[in-house]
Design a protein around this motif. Structure first.
Motif, PDB file in Angstrom:
ATOM      1  N   LEU A   1       0.741  -1.719  -0.092  1.00 54.20           N
ATOM      2  CA  LEU A   1      -0.334  -0.001  -0.211  1.00 54.20           C
ATOM      3  C   LEU A   1       0.999   1.040   0.268  1.00 54.20           C
ATOM      4  O   LEU A   1       1.787   1.360   0.923  1.00 54.20           O
ATOM      5  N   GLY A   2       1.271   2.290  -1.019  1.00 54.85           N
ATOM      6  CA  GLY A   2       1.667   3.000  -1.282  1.00 54.85           C
ATOM      7  C   GLY A   2       3.158   2.913  -1.505  1.00 54.85           C
ATOM      8  O   GLY A   2       3.474   4.350  -0.857  1.00 54.85           O
ATOM      9  N   GLY A   3       3.298   1.925  -2.153  1.00 55.35           N
ATOM     10  CA  GLY A   3       4.707   1.868  -2.894  1.00 55.35           C
ATOM     11  C   GLY A   3       5.444   1.068  -1.583  1.00 55.35           C
ATOM     12  O   GLY A   3       5.257   1.339  -0.486  1.00 55.35           O
ATOM     13  N   ARG A   4       6.693   1.033  -2.247  1.00 58.93           N
ATOM     14  CA  ARG A   4       7.698   0.236  -1.422  1.00 58.93           C
ATOM     15  C   ARG A   4       7.940   1.270  -0.127  1.00 58.93           C
ATOM     16  O   ARG A   4       8.456   0.750   0.843  1.00 58.93           O
ATOM     17  N   GLU A   5       7.953   2.071  -0.548  1.00 58.42           N
ATOM     18  CA  GLU A   5       8.614   3.752   0.593  1.00 58.42           C
ATOM     19  C   GLU A   5       7.653   3.281   2.233  1.00 58.42           C
ATOM     20  O   GLU A   5       8.903   3.958   3.510  1.00 58.42           O
ATOM     21  N   VAL A   6       6.485   3.827   1.371  1.00 55.66           N
ATOM     22  CA  VAL A   6       5.792   3.396   2.381  1.00 55.66           C
ATOM     23  C   VAL A   6       5.643   2.172   3.791  1.00 55.66           C
ATOM     24  O   VAL A   6       5.278   2.332   5.235  1.00 55.66           O
ATOM     25  N   MET A   7       5.652   1.338   2.559  1.00 51.20           N
ATOM     26  CA  MET A   7       5.845  -0.783   3.370  1.00 51.20           C
ATOM     27  C   MET A   7       7.449  -0.654   4.210  1.00 51.20           C
ATOM     28  O   MET A   7       7.279  -1.111   4.838  1.00 51.20           O
ATOM     29  N   ILE A   8       8.334   0.145   3.680  1.00 52.19           N
ATOM     30  CA  ILE A   8       9.693  -0.212   4.019  1.00 52.19           C
ATOM     31  C   ILE A   8       9.479  -0.199   5.841  1.00 52.19           C
ATOM     32  O   ILE A   8       9.839  -0.032   6.830  1.00 52.19           O
ATOM     33  N   GLU A   9       8.880   1.281   5.721  1.00 50.13           N
ATOM     34  CA  GLU A   9       8.913   2.252   7.095  1.00 50.13           C
ATOM     35  C   GLU A   9       7.515   1.335   7.912  1.00 50.13           C
ATOM     36  O   GLU A   9       8.389   1.238   9.353  1.00 50.13           O
ATOM     37  N   GLN A  10       6.405   0.570   6.938  1.00 49.11           N
ATOM     38  CA  GLN A  10       5.216   0.644   8.219  1.00 49.11           C
ATOM     39  C   GLN A  10       6.297  -0.914   8.714  1.00 49.11           C
ATOM     40  O   GLN A  10       6.035  -1.555   9.577  1.00 49.11           O
ATOM     41  N   ILE A  11       6.977  -2.010   7.566  1.00 53.20           N
ATOM     42  CA  ILE A  11       7.340  -2.578   8.230  1.00 53.20           C
ATOM     43  C   ILE A  11       8.297  -2.571   9.321  1.00 53.20           C
ATOM     44  O   ILE A  11       8.234  -3.130  10.541  1.00 53.20           O
ATOM     45  N   ARG A  12       9.507  -1.393   8.955  1.00 52.88           N
ATOM     46  CA  ARG A  12      10.289  -1.255  10.623  1.00 52.88           C
ATOM     47  C   ARG A  12       9.992  -0.952  11.976  1.00 52.88           C
ATOM     48  O   ARG A  12      10.443  -1.335  12.963  1.00 52.88           O
ATOM     49  N   HIS A  13       8.960  -0.110  11.568  1.00 56.54           N
ATOM     50  CA  HIS A  13       8.227   0.325  12.413  1.00 56.54           C
ATOM     51  C   HIS A  13       7.449  -0.906  13.275  1.00 56.54           C
ATOM     52  O   HIS A  13       7.122  -1.040  14.654  1.00 56.54           O
ATOM     53  N   LEU A  14       6.927  -2.306  12.611  1.00 55.49           N
ATOM     54  CA  LEU A  14       6.326  -3.338  13.120  1.00 55.49           C
ATOM     55  C   LEU A  14       7.327  -4.274  14.002  1.00 55.49           C
ATOM     56  O   LEU A  14       6.959  -4.298  14.888  1.00 55.49           O
ATOM     57  N   LEU A  15       8.731  -4.076  13.369  1.00 54.06           N
ATOM     58  CA  LEU A  15       9.647  -4.578  14.615  1.00 54.06           C
ATOM     59  C   LEU A  15      10.063  -3.340  15.198  1.00 54.06           C
ATOM     60  O   LEU A  15      10.204  -4.490  16.824  1.00 54.06           O
ATOM     61  N   GLU A  16      10.466  -2.268  15.526  1.00 49.67           N
ATOM     62  CA  GLU A  16      10.332  -1.891  16.569  1.00 49.67           C
ATOM     63  C   GLU A  16       8.954  -2.061  17.837  1.00 49.67           C
ATOM     64  O   GLU A  16       9.512  -1.536  18.852  1.00 49.67           O
ATOM     65  N   MET A  17       8.013  -1.756  17.200  1.00 47.30           N
ATOM     66  CA  MET A  17       6.680  -1.753  18.195  1.00 47.30           C
ATOM     67  C   MET A  17       7.383  -3.062  19.032  1.00 47.30           C
ATOM     68  O   MET A  17       6.987  -3.505  20.252  1.00 47.30           O
ATOM     69  N   ALA A  18       7.333  -4.575  18.153  1.00 49.26           N
ATOM     70  CA  ALA A  18       7.782  -4.884  18.790  1.00 49.26           C
ATOM     71  C   ALA A  18       8.488  -6.026  20.107  1.00 49.26           C
ATOM     72  O   ALA A  18       8.390  -6.920  20.939  1.00 49.26           O
ATOM     73  N   ARG A  19       9.392  -4.673  19.388  1.00 54.50           N
ATOM     74  CA  ARG A  19      10.646  -4.787  21.083  1.00 54.50           C
ATOM     75  C   ARG A  19       9.844  -4.437  22.429  1.00 54.50           C
ATOM     76  O   ARG A  19      10.488  -4.575  23.934  1.00 54.50           O
ATOM     77  N   ARG A  20       8.285  -4.004  22.156  1.00 52.52           N
ATOM     78  CA  ARG A  20       7.736  -3.577  23.790  1.00 52.52           C
ATOM     79  C   ARG A  20       7.760  -4.545  24.253  1.00 52.52           C
ATOM     80  O   ARG A  20       7.052  -5.478  24.088  1.00 52.52           O
ATOM     81  N   PRO A  21       7.444  -4.651  25.613  1.00 54.95           N
ATOM     82  CA  PRO A  21       6.954  -5.725  25.924  1.00 54.95           C
ATOM     83  C   PRO A  21       5.700  -6.403  26.242  1.00 54.95           C
ATOM     84  O   PRO A  21       5.313  -7.416  27.329  1.00 54.95           O
ATOM     85  N   ASN A  22       4.403  -5.038  26.305  1.00 57.15           N
ATOM     86  CA  ASN A  22       3.551  -4.806  26.127  1.00 57.15           C
ATOM     87  C   ASN A  22       2.544  -5.627  25.102  1.00 57.15           C
ATOM     88  O   ASN A  22       1.555  -5.443  25.439  1.00 57.15           O
ATOM     89  N   ILE A  23       3.661  -5.827  24.430  1.00 60.67           N
ATOM     90  CA  ILE A  23       3.009  -5.925  22.917  1.00 60.67           C
ATOM     91  C   ILE A  23       3.613  -7.514  21.815  1.00 60.67           C
ATOM     92  O   ILE A  23       4.583  -7.824  22.359  1.00 60.67           O
ATOM     93  N   ASP A  24       2.224  -8.002  21.875  1.00 65.13           N
ATOM     94  CA  ASP A  24       2.507 -10.009  21.667  1.00 65.13           C
ATOM     95  C   ASP A  24       2.259  -9.579  20.093  1.00 65.13           C
ATOM     96  O   ASP A  24       1.084  -9.468  19.676  1.00 65.13           O
ATOM     97  N   LEU A  25       3.457  -9.894  19.186  1.00 62.62           N
ATOM     98  CA  LEU A  25       2.916  -9.471  17.888  1.00 62.62           C
ATOM     99  C   LEU A  25       3.436 -11.340  17.557  1.00 62.62           C
ATOM    100  O   LEU A  25       4.138 -11.224  17.131  1.00 62.62           O
ATOM    101  N   ARG A  26       2.112 -11.358  16.406  1.00 60.54           N
ATOM    102  CA  ARG A  26       1.628 -12.896  15.855  1.00 60.54           C
ATOM    103  C   ARG A  26       1.713 -13.009  14.615  1.00 60.54           C
ATOM    104  O   ARG A  26       0.481 -12.279  14.400  1.00 60.54           O
ATOM    105  N   VAL A  27       1.925 -13.881  13.414  1.00 55.77           N
ATOM    106  CA  VAL A  27       1.642 -13.122  11.956  1.00 55.77           C
ATOM    107  C   VAL A  27       0.866 -14.926  11.992  1.00 55.77           C
ATOM    108  O   VAL A  27       1.627 -15.583  11.995  1.00 55.77           O
ATOM    109  N   PHE A  28       0.397 -14.954  11.265  1.00 53.69           N
ATOM    110  CA  PHE A  28      -0.131 -15.586  10.440  1.00 53.69           C
ATOM    111  C   PHE A  28       0.024 -16.277   8.634  1.00 53.69           C
ATOM    112  O   PHE A  28      -0.601 -15.580   8.298  1.00 53.69           O
ATOM    113  N   PRO A  29       0.765 -17.283   8.452  1.00 49.66           N
ATOM    114  CA  PRO A  29       1.179 -17.119   6.688  1.00 49.66           C
ATOM    115  C   PRO A  29       0.367 -18.013   6.250  1.00 49.66           C
ATOM    116  O   PRO A  29      -0.542 -17.915   6.800  1.00 49.66           O
ATOM    117  N   PHE A  30       0.811 -17.871   4.962  1.00 51.07           N
ATOM    118  CA  PHE A  30      -0.571 -18.217   3.951  1.00 51.07           C
ATOM    119  C   PHE A  30      -0.352 -19.763   4.384  1.00 51.07           C
ATOM    120  O   PHE A  30      -1.796 -20.298   3.937  1.00 51.07           O
TER     121      PHE A  30
END
Length: 281
Positions: free
Chosen positions: A175-204
């Motif tokens: 969504l919005g091109g590669r730059e938008v998605m790169i920033e978004q994915i990096r943000h997910l990785l940063e937020m996943a470091r927080r102790p109150n956040i449990d981030l799980r992915v369900f794969p294809f």
């Protein structure tokens, strides 16, 4: 009587109308000839006033026009088992109630198969979604600001516990091109470091699970748990115990289908590197 989402929204609207006029509960109660305790319970959503009682309050406060009509509408079905919002005014009221529940949450579980969950979205990602959803230009900046402001519930001191169950499709949908998605994915990785956040992915390849039926939220507060569902034209609050149990079981099945956090972060990091390599070509 258990507070309902709509009853709580009605109480909040009445409280805001009173506060906008710098009146205390006691002052307004004296003006109306009512017990301050009753008025207070109406404002907290513990009890639901009748439409004629709400009309008396609003008239005394000098509320009229569109605001008057919207608050009066909240009195109808305020004690119902669910709250469906199909009109724009009702959706605005429900969004205000949703934000109120969210800001008072002790735990939030969000299942999001196709989009990055709202509390984890970057400003550019939000803007792309809202632009494509044809949000009026005059409202765009305000809506982006509101959504960014909602992040406070998971980043403040004493934050809510947050479980984000994200579909692999949401990570790979550009969504919005590669730059938008790169920033978004990096943000997910940063937020996943927080102790109150449990981030799980369900794969294809995770097979069938309830997330394939659509997104949903479970919001726990000190007063109970509510379920929130929405689509393009309507939104729905559920609060009955049987409904909450149904969505708790659904969330458990999605958790079973999802990778653990370490595996999820590994996949997200892989997708980020793939995007960055594509960007270098």
């Amino acid at each position: 009587m258990t507070k309902t989402p709509k009853g709580r929204a009605l109480g909040s609207a009445l409280r805001q109308a009173r506060q906008d006029r710098d009146l205390t509960v006691r002052t307004l109660a004296a003006r109306l000839g009512r017990d301050p305790g009753v008025l207070s319970r109406w404002e907290t959503g513990e009890r639901t006033p009748k439409p004629e009682q709400v009309a008396q309050i609003l008239t005394s406060l000098g509320v009229h026009g569109e605001q008057y009509e919207e608050i009066i509408q909240l009195t109808y079905g305020a004690n119902d088992a669910n709250w469906v919002a199909t009109t724009l005014p009702a959706q605005r009221q429900q969004l205000a109630a949703y934000v109120d529940f969210e800001q008072n949450a002790t735990k939030i579980l969000e299942v999001s198969p196709l989009l990055i969950p709202g509390l984890l979205q970057t400003s550019d990602y939000i803007r792309v979604i809202m632009t494509q959803a044809e949000v009026p230009a005059g409202e765009l900046a305000a809506r982006v600001a509101v959504r960014i402001g909602r992040r406070d519930v998971i980043t403040r001191n004493a934050p809510a516990q947050y479980v984000a169950l994200i579909g692999e499709a949401a990570l790979r949908q550009r969504l919005g091109g590669r730059e938008v998605m790169i920033e978004q994915i990096r943000h997910l990785l940063e937020m996943a470091r927080r102790p109150n956040i449990d981030l799980r992915v369900f794969p294809f390849d995770s097979g069938w699970h309830p997330a394939l039926e659509g997104p949903f939220h479970l919001i726990e507060t000190g007063e109970g748990t509510v379920v929130h569902l929405e689509n393009r034209k309507s939104a729905l609050f559920l609060h009955e115990n049987s409904d909450v149990r149904t969505y708790r079981r659904a969330a458990e099945k999605v958790l079973e289908a999802a990778m653990n956090q370490a595996e999820s972060v590994k996949l997200i990091r892989y997708i980020a590197k793939s995007l960055e390599k594509d960007d270098e070509r």
